[in-house]
Design a protein around this motif. Structure first.
Motif, PDB file in Angstrom:
ATOM      1  N   LYS A 102     -19.256 -13.094  53.908  1.00 17.94           N
ATOM      2  CA  LYS A 102     -18.716 -11.731  54.506  1.00 17.94           C
ATOM      3  C   LYS A 102     -18.123 -10.894  53.442  1.00 17.94           C
ATOM      4  CE  LYS A 102     -14.221 -11.889  55.663  1.00 17.94           C
ATOM      5  NZ  LYS A 102     -13.133 -10.904  55.077  1.00 17.94           N
ATOM      6  N   TYR A 103     -18.045  -9.667  53.650  1.00 10.42           N
ATOM      7  CA  TYR A 103     -17.325  -8.554  52.669  1.00 10.42           C
ATOM      8  C   TYR A 103     -16.928  -7.636  53.686  1.00 10.42           C
ATOM      9  CZ  TYR A 103     -16.512  -6.207  48.438  1.00 10.42           C
ATOM     10  OH  TYR A 103     -15.949  -5.518  47.313  1.00 10.42           O
ATOM     11  N   ASP A 104     -15.611  -7.357  53.546  1.00  8.58           N
ATOM     12  CA  ASP A 104     -14.967  -6.423  54.494  1.00  8.58           C
ATOM     13  C   ASP A 104     -15.539  -4.811  54.076  1.00  8.58           C
ATOM     14  OD1 ASP A 104     -13.507  -8.547  55.273  1.00  8.58           O
ATOM     15  OD2 ASP A 104     -11.291  -7.563  54.774  1.00  8.58           O
ATOM     16  N   LEU A 105     -15.905  -4.127  55.339  1.00  8.78           N
ATOM     17  CA  LEU A 105     -16.206  -2.717  54.661  1.00  8.78           C
ATOM     18  C   LEU A 105     -15.305  -2.097  54.136  1.00  8.78           C
ATOM     19  CD1 LEU A 105     -18.520  -0.962  55.141  1.00  8.78           C
ATOM     20  CD2 LEU A 105     -17.858  -0.288  57.391  1.00  8.78           C
ATOM     21  N   GLU A 106     -13.909  -2.397  54.560  1.00  9.24           N
ATOM     22  CA  GLU A 106     -12.736  -1.826  53.716  1.00  9.24           C
ATOM     23  C   GLU A 106     -12.756  -2.121  52.230  1.00  9.24           C
ATOM     24  OE1 GLU A 106      -8.196  -1.082  54.389  1.00  9.24           O
ATOM     25  OE2 GLU A 106      -8.763  -3.160  54.013  1.00  9.24           O
ATOM     26  N   SER A 107     -13.079  -3.255  51.687  1.00  8.74           N
ATOM     27  CA  SER A 107     -13.307  -3.608  50.258  1.00  8.74           C
ATOM     28  C   SER A 107     -14.368  -3.026  49.764  1.00  8.74           C
ATOM     29  CB  SER A 107     -13.466  -5.055  50.220  1.00  8.74           C
ATOM     30  OG  SER A 107     -12.545  -6.097  50.701  1.00  8.74           O
ATOM     31  N   PHE A 108     -15.569  -2.820  50.469  1.00 10.47           N
ATOM     32  CA  PHE A 108     -16.707  -2.063  49.879  1.00 10.47           C
ATOM     33  C   PHE A 108     -16.199  -0.566  49.551  1.00 10.47           C
ATOM     34  CE2 PHE A 108     -20.963   0.133  50.378  1.00 10.47           C
ATOM     35  CZ  PHE A 108     -21.511  -0.190  49.029  1.00 10.47           C
ATOM     36  N   HIS A 109     -15.678   0.184  50.661  1.00 10.82           N
ATOM     37  CA  HIS A 109     -15.464   1.426  50.671  1.00 10.82           C
ATOM     38  C   HIS A 109     -14.149   1.814  49.553  1.00 10.82           C
ATOM     39  CE1 HIS A 109     -13.949   5.296  53.058  1.00 10.82           C
ATOM     40  NE2 HIS A 109     -14.438   5.597  51.813  1.00 10.82           N
ATOM     41  N   LYS A 110     -13.272   1.004  49.913  1.00  8.17           N
ATOM     42  CA  LYS A 110     -12.192   1.254  48.822  1.00  8.17           C
ATOM     43  C   LYS A 110     -12.515   0.730  47.544  1.00  8.17           C
ATOM     44  CE  LYS A 110      -7.675   1.372  50.401  1.00  8.17           C
ATOM     45  NZ  LYS A 110      -7.426   2.638  50.519  1.00  8.17           N
ATOM     46  N   GLY A 111     -13.140  -0.063  47.311  1.00  9.18           N
ATOM     47  CA  GLY A 111     -13.514  -0.653  46.193  1.00  9.18           C
ATOM     48  C   GLY A 111     -14.321   0.498  45.246  1.00  9.18           C
ATOM     49  N   ILE A 112     -14.987   1.060  45.983  1.00  7.02           N
ATOM     50  CA  ILE A 112     -15.948   2.437  45.480  1.00  7.02           C
ATOM     51  C   ILE A 112     -14.885   3.357  44.873  1.00  7.02           C
ATOM     52  CG2 ILE A 112     -17.624   4.111  45.675  1.00  7.02           C
ATOM     53  CD1 ILE A 112     -18.894   2.383  47.805  1.00  7.02           C
ATOM     54  N   ARG A 113     -13.950   3.541  45.917  1.00  8.27           N
ATOM     55  CA  ARG A 113     -12.889   4.746  45.559  1.00  8.27           C
ATOM     56  C   ARG A 113     -11.959   4.308  44.384  1.00  8.27           C
ATOM     57  NH1 ARG A 113     -11.309   8.729  49.203  1.00  8.27           N
ATOM     58  NH2 ARG A 113      -9.205   8.227  48.700  1.00  8.27           N
ATOM     59  N   SER A 114     -11.936   2.871  44.387  1.00  8.99           N
ATOM     60  CA  SER A 114     -10.777   2.369  43.439  1.00  8.99           C
ATOM     61  C   SER A 114     -11.456   2.596  41.860  1.00  8.99           C
ATOM     62  CB  SER A 114     -10.425   1.008  43.521  1.00  8.99           C
ATOM     63  OG  SER A 114      -9.728   0.677  44.794  1.00  8.99           O
ATOM     64  N   TRP A 115     -12.599   2.154  41.685  1.00  6.21           N
ATOM     65  CA  TRP A 115     -13.474   2.354  40.503  1.00  6.21           C
ATOM     66  C   TRP A 115     -13.396   3.707  40.115  1.00  6.21           C
ATOM     67  CZ3 TRP A 115     -13.447  -1.330  37.183  1.00  6.21           C
ATOM     68  CH2 TRP A 115     -13.760  -2.481  37.485  1.00  6.21           C
ATOM     69  N   ALA A 116     -13.503   4.628  41.063  1.00  4.62           N
ATOM     70  CA  ALA A 116     -13.669   6.015  40.885  1.00  4.62           C
ATOM     71  C   ALA A 116     -12.345   6.412  40.060  1.00  4.62           C
ATOM     72  CB  ALA A 116     -13.942   6.935  41.771  1.00  4.62           C
ATOM     73  N   ARG A 117     -11.080   5.944  40.714  1.00  2.33           N
ATOM     74  CA  ARG A 117      -9.902   6.313  40.287  1.00  2.33           C
ATOM     75  C   ARG A 117      -9.491   5.469  38.872  1.00  2.33           C
ATOM     76  NH1 ARG A 117      -6.238   8.395  43.842  1.00  2.33           N
ATOM     77  NH2 ARG A 117      -6.766   8.398  45.953  1.00  2.33           N
ATOM     78  N   ILE A 118     -10.164   4.452  38.833  1.00  2.00           N
ATOM     79  CA  ILE A 118      -9.957   3.648  37.453  1.00  2.00           C
ATOM     80  C   ILE A 118     -10.621   4.403  36.371  1.00  2.00           C
ATOM     81  CG2 ILE A 118     -10.426   1.779  36.283  1.00  2.00           C
ATOM     82  CD1 ILE A 118     -10.008  -0.122  38.876  1.00  2.00           C
ATOM     83  N   LEU A 119     -12.056   4.835  36.826  1.00  2.00           N
ATOM     84  CA  LEU A 119     -12.704   5.419  35.654  1.00  2.00           C
ATOM     85  C   LEU A 119     -11.990   6.715  35.165  1.00  2.00           C
ATOM     86  CD1 LEU A 119     -16.160   4.891  36.956  1.00  2.00           C
ATOM     87  CD2 LEU A 119     -15.293   4.083  34.822  1.00  2.00           C
ATOM     88  N   ALA A 120     -11.323   7.686  36.072  1.00  2.00           N
ATOM     89  CA  ALA A 120     -10.637   8.714  35.603  1.00  2.00           C
ATOM     90  C   ALA A 120      -9.567   8.358  35.049  1.00  2.00           C
ATOM     91  CB  ALA A 120     -10.112   9.489  37.151  1.00  2.00           C
ATOM     92  N   GLU A 121      -8.740   7.195  35.155  1.00  2.00           N
ATOM     93  CA  GLU A 121      -7.683   7.176  34.289  1.00  2.00           C
ATOM     94  C   GLU A 121      -7.950   6.633  33.214  1.00  2.00           C
ATOM     95  OE1 GLU A 121      -4.477   7.468  35.062  1.00  2.00           O
ATOM     96  OE2 GLU A 121      -4.673   8.055  37.168  1.00  2.00           O
ATOM     97  N   LEU A 122      -9.157   5.516  32.953  1.00  2.00           N
ATOM     98  CA  LEU A 122      -9.793   5.311  31.435  1.00  2.00           C
ATOM     99  C   LEU A 122     -10.269   6.462  30.728  1.00  2.00           C
ATOM    100  CD1 LEU A 122     -11.380   1.798  32.680  1.00  2.00           C
ATOM    101  CD2 LEU A 122      -9.064   2.118  31.298  1.00  2.00           C
ATOM    102  N   ALA A 123     -10.720   7.225  31.520  1.00  2.00           N
ATOM    103  CA  ALA A 123     -11.557   8.413  30.677  1.00  2.00           C
ATOM    104  C   ALA A 123     -10.480   9.362  30.100  1.00  2.00           C
ATOM    105  CB  ALA A 123     -12.503   9.139  31.392  1.00  2.00           C
TER     106      ALA A 123
END
Length: 458
Positions: A437-458
């Motif tokens: 299984k994979y928590d739906l929260e992990s999927f949702h907040k994982g997407i949001r997390s990568w968006a934040r990381i990309l914003a910081e790295l860029a």
């Protein structure tokens, strides 16, 4: 346009993102079984087509094994490579699943909604968190936040036989400022984590051969040396029951004690040792007596027996002394442990246990890789820590990893590139097991997390 708009787009688009993940999860991309080779090609093609919808120039790269997927997008001085794998583990034993492993669905549980399917956590759900973050960013900004290279593998679960040659042949195309890897987990639920060290891996396999043919146990039971009994004795000799340590001479060469400040930081990371043991059905830790579960998992080496077989395994009884028996072992490596030296030491230990009329034959086609330690002083690690901390409302931790991810070592040795591992799996995701299984929260907040990381790295 702001990051908030990207996050809003992710929230609004979650149902569609989930539908896309479900499509990918339906593809039976089991890499270790040749019967599913066409399914692996189908998964690769699906990812190529999906990346193209975001604006990536993507294509399927065929190999002697399963295909790689490579995509390029964005235009910036900052060049990031993202790695994941689309292949999955076999589903055996099928009778232990509560549902079709390749018929994904969302299940309501007391701890929230979860996605059930083979590959939901390892690694399709994980890799799609990054893809969906890129999609939302492109939809809001009209462009990607950096120069991005996507690299998806189709053989991670079957030993990656095509990986090193492919990376060597495409070194210039794949080399970036840093590699981002999503094939990992959080230290505990709701605690975002960045891997700072990975254990290495040594695999070996041997066969014990005794009599020249299977023997009638009524004729040879007693005077005959039974390879199954000898295998049991040799396996038991690997361990000291009093200390929990491995008894192979020289096994701990290259192992370093973890600094106390690091141990203290791990203890404050939110890891719940009781829950960790409960999740596996244990009541106590059975490893090294003087080490915590977390230290054993992240910073100590192991020798594990993964399979023993021989003799008659069918229905009923067959009174034979088998001619030969087999054993698979793996060692997790830490610090400066040398896999080649350790292989020699493990083999010497086994050979020293042999009695007359017993011989051992080793498999010489198995690989080994050393442990990896990341340079967390690089600014990318601080940027990722900030993005994760902002999303999860608690400080992201730098954690060790009990598993072995050879790709991180290959990025370093072949491409000269540091790796940063960020993932959103949980220890109870049952990866490699029935009812993954994979928590739906992990999927949702994982997407949001990568968006934040990309914003910081860029």
């Amino acid at each position: 346009m702001s990051l908030d708009q990207v996050l809003d787009r992710i929230d609004a688009g979650l149902p569609d993102a989930l539908d896309r993940l479900m499509e990918l999860l339906r593809i039976q991309s089991i890499s270790t079984d040749p019967a599913f080779a066409d399914h692996c090609v189908t998964a690769a093609d699906w990812l190529v087509n999906d990346l193209k919808t975001i604006g990536f120039q993507a294509d399927r790269r065929d190999t002697p094994g399963h295909p790689m997927v490579v995509g390029h997008g964005g235009d910036s001085d900052r060049h990031l490579l993202f790695y994941g794998h689309y292949d999955v583990q076999p589903v055996d034993p099928l009778d232990k699943w509560d549902h079709d492993p390749f018929a994904p669905f969302v299940e309501d549980t007391p701890n929230g909604k979860i996605i059930r399917a083979r590959g939901a956590s390892d690694d399709k759900g994980q890799l799609m968190t990054f893809v969906e973050a890129c999609r939302a960013w492109k939809e809001v900004h009209g462009s990607l936040p950096a120069k991005l290279t996507i690299f998806f593998e189709g053989e991670e679960e079957s030993g990656s036989p095509s990986l090193v040659p492919f990376m060597e042949q495409n070194r210039d195309e794949l080399t970036a400022d840093i590699a981002l890897i999503c094939d990992t987990s959080m230290v505990s639920p709701g605690v975002p984590s960045i891997a700072s060290q990975l254990r290495g891996m040594l695999k070996d396999e041997f066969t014990l051969i005794g009599p020249k043919l299977d023997l009638h146990s009524g004729h040879y039971g007693g005077p005959g040396l039974n390879p199954l009994r000898e295998m049991s004795r040799i396996v038991a000799s690997f361990y000291d029951d009093e200390t929990g340590k491995v008894t192979v001479e020289g096994f701990y060469e290259g192992v370093h004690d973890t600094p106390q400040d690091q141990l203290d930081a791990w203890e404050d990371s939110g890891f719940d040792q009781k829950a960790y043991l409960d999740n596996a059905g244990y009541t106590i830790s059975h490893g090294e007596k003087d080490r915590s579960c977390l230290e054993q998992q992240w910073a100590r080496p192991t020798l594990e027996v993964n399979g023993i077989w021989g003799g008659y395994n069918g229905v009923g009884s067959k009174t034979v002394i088998p001619s030969e028996v087999h054993c698979k072992i793996t060692c997790r490596l830490v610090g400066d442990m040398d896999p080649d030296k350790l292989r020699d030491r493990v083999r010497a230990h086994v050979e020293a246990q042999l009695k007359p009329d017993m011989k051992v034959v080793w498999d010489n086609d198995l690989e080994g890789s050393p442990a990896s330690v990341m340079d967390i002083t690089r600014p990318e690690f601080g940027a990722a820590q900030k993005g994760l901390s902002d999303e999860w409302n608690r400080e992201a931790v730098f954690a060790g990893m009990g598993g072995s991810i050879p790709i991180a070592g290959y990025f370093k040795s072949i491409l000269g590139m540091e790796s940063m591992l960020v993932g959103f799996a949980n220890d109870d995701d049952k990866i490699h097991s029935p009812n993954e299984k994979y928590d739906l929260e992990s999927f949702h907040k994982g997407i949001r997390s990568w968006a934040r990381i990309l914003a910081e790295l860029a």
